[in-house]
Enzyme design. Sequence first.
Site, PDB file in Angstrom:
ATOM      1  N   GLY A 150      29.670  -8.311 -16.805  1.00 47.82           N
ATOM      2  CA  GLY A 150      29.062  -6.987 -16.829  1.00 47.82           C
ATOM      3  C   GLY A 150      29.248  -6.252 -15.525  1.00 47.82           C
ATOM      4  O   GLY A 150      28.609  -5.223 -15.285  1.00 47.82           O
ATOM      5  N   HIS A 197      20.349   5.232 -12.002  1.00 53.44           N
ATOM      6  CA  HIS A 197      20.280   3.818 -11.664  1.00 53.44           C
ATOM      7  C   HIS A 197      19.537   3.645 -10.349  1.00 53.44           C
ATOM      8  O   HIS A 197      19.272   4.618  -9.632  1.00 53.44           O
ATOM      9  CB  HIS A 197      21.684   3.210 -11.546  1.00 53.44           C
ATOM     10  CG  HIS A 197      22.351   2.987 -12.869  1.00 53.44           C
ATOM     11  ND1 HIS A 197      23.005   4.005 -13.539  1.00 53.44           N
ATOM     12  CD2 HIS A 197      22.469   1.896 -13.645  1.00 53.44           C
ATOM     13  CE1 HIS A 197      23.501   3.525 -14.678  1.00 53.44           C
ATOM     14  NE2 HIS A 197      23.186   2.253 -14.759  1.00 53.44           N
ATOM     15  N   LYS A 226      22.841   0.241  -6.727  1.00 51.05           N
ATOM     16  CA  LYS A 226      24.070   0.221  -7.523  1.00 51.05           C
ATOM     17  C   LYS A 226      25.202   0.805  -6.687  1.00 51.05           C
ATOM     18  O   LYS A 226      25.088   1.906  -6.154  1.00 51.05           O
ATOM     19  CB  LYS A 226      23.884   1.017  -8.814  1.00 51.05           C
ATOM     20  CG  LYS A 226      25.108   0.955  -9.727  1.00 51.05           C
ATOM     21  CD  LYS A 226      24.818   1.554 -11.084  1.00 51.05           C
ATOM     22  CE  LYS A 226      26.029   1.505 -11.992  1.00 51.05           C
ATOM     23  NZ  LYS A 226      26.516   0.123 -12.231  1.00 51.05           N
TER      24      LYS A 226
END
Length: 267
Positions: A100, A156, A160
């Site tokens: 991911g 986010h 990130k």
Amino acid sequence: MENKLLKVAVSGACGKVGREMVRAVVNAPDLHLVGAMDLVHQGKDIGQVIGLGPQFVTVTGSLEEVFSQEPDVIIDFTNAKAAFALITAAVARGIAVVSGTTGLSPQQLEEIRRLCDQHRVGAVLAPNFALGAVLMMKLSQEVAKWFPDAEIIELHNPHKLDAPSGTALRTADLIRAQWEAHGMEKAASAGTEHPARGDRTRGLPIHSVRLPGVVAHQEVIFGGLGQTLIIRHDSYTRESFVPGVMLAVRKVKELKGVVYGLENLIF
């Protein structure tokens, strides 16, 4: 006869998402945790680190130590540099990967595809494993046939590393492909190029928000004559990624190449 347990290792095991992956593997009756890789908490039992109790799996920073446990599948949630090194090395050894991690370049993705094809090993790479996010992308792709204008807002946490997010880029690619297929690509690229209007490299504006207190959120806003249509998905905890990852882990050994995007396993 009892089915053989699928041996799974987790890379980025001590991270926020990695911890959820370790818990999911430990709690799955058909999976067996055999490796935990991370640069922090090395030498400690991963179960003790994340509060599960002893699992007799020691956190290591060494790829070779993880490979020595002969996992069938490695789950990866790290960063682009670490993920590329891990995926290419694992595939070359015949180990399937579910990742991911976002931020991989087109060149890196192409090299991963080449290696998977060469070694006939499966890999599932997805910008988002939350089933709701996958449905959001699928719905956006369908709506794009009817609405020639759209913008994406993604939110986010401030840690990130990449912006726009991989989910936003994937969504934009799906929308743009529909516009192009239906002769609406000019609408996709029309409008001002002012920097406040978002990143437009994918053909429509993408706005990235990085704030504490959020996990992973995305809103796709379609506009038409006298109306708007909004599709929004919210991940409030990282547990939202678990069902999608577990689905990919159980299917990846059947693959002989790369599947990019969880929607390609679902639909």
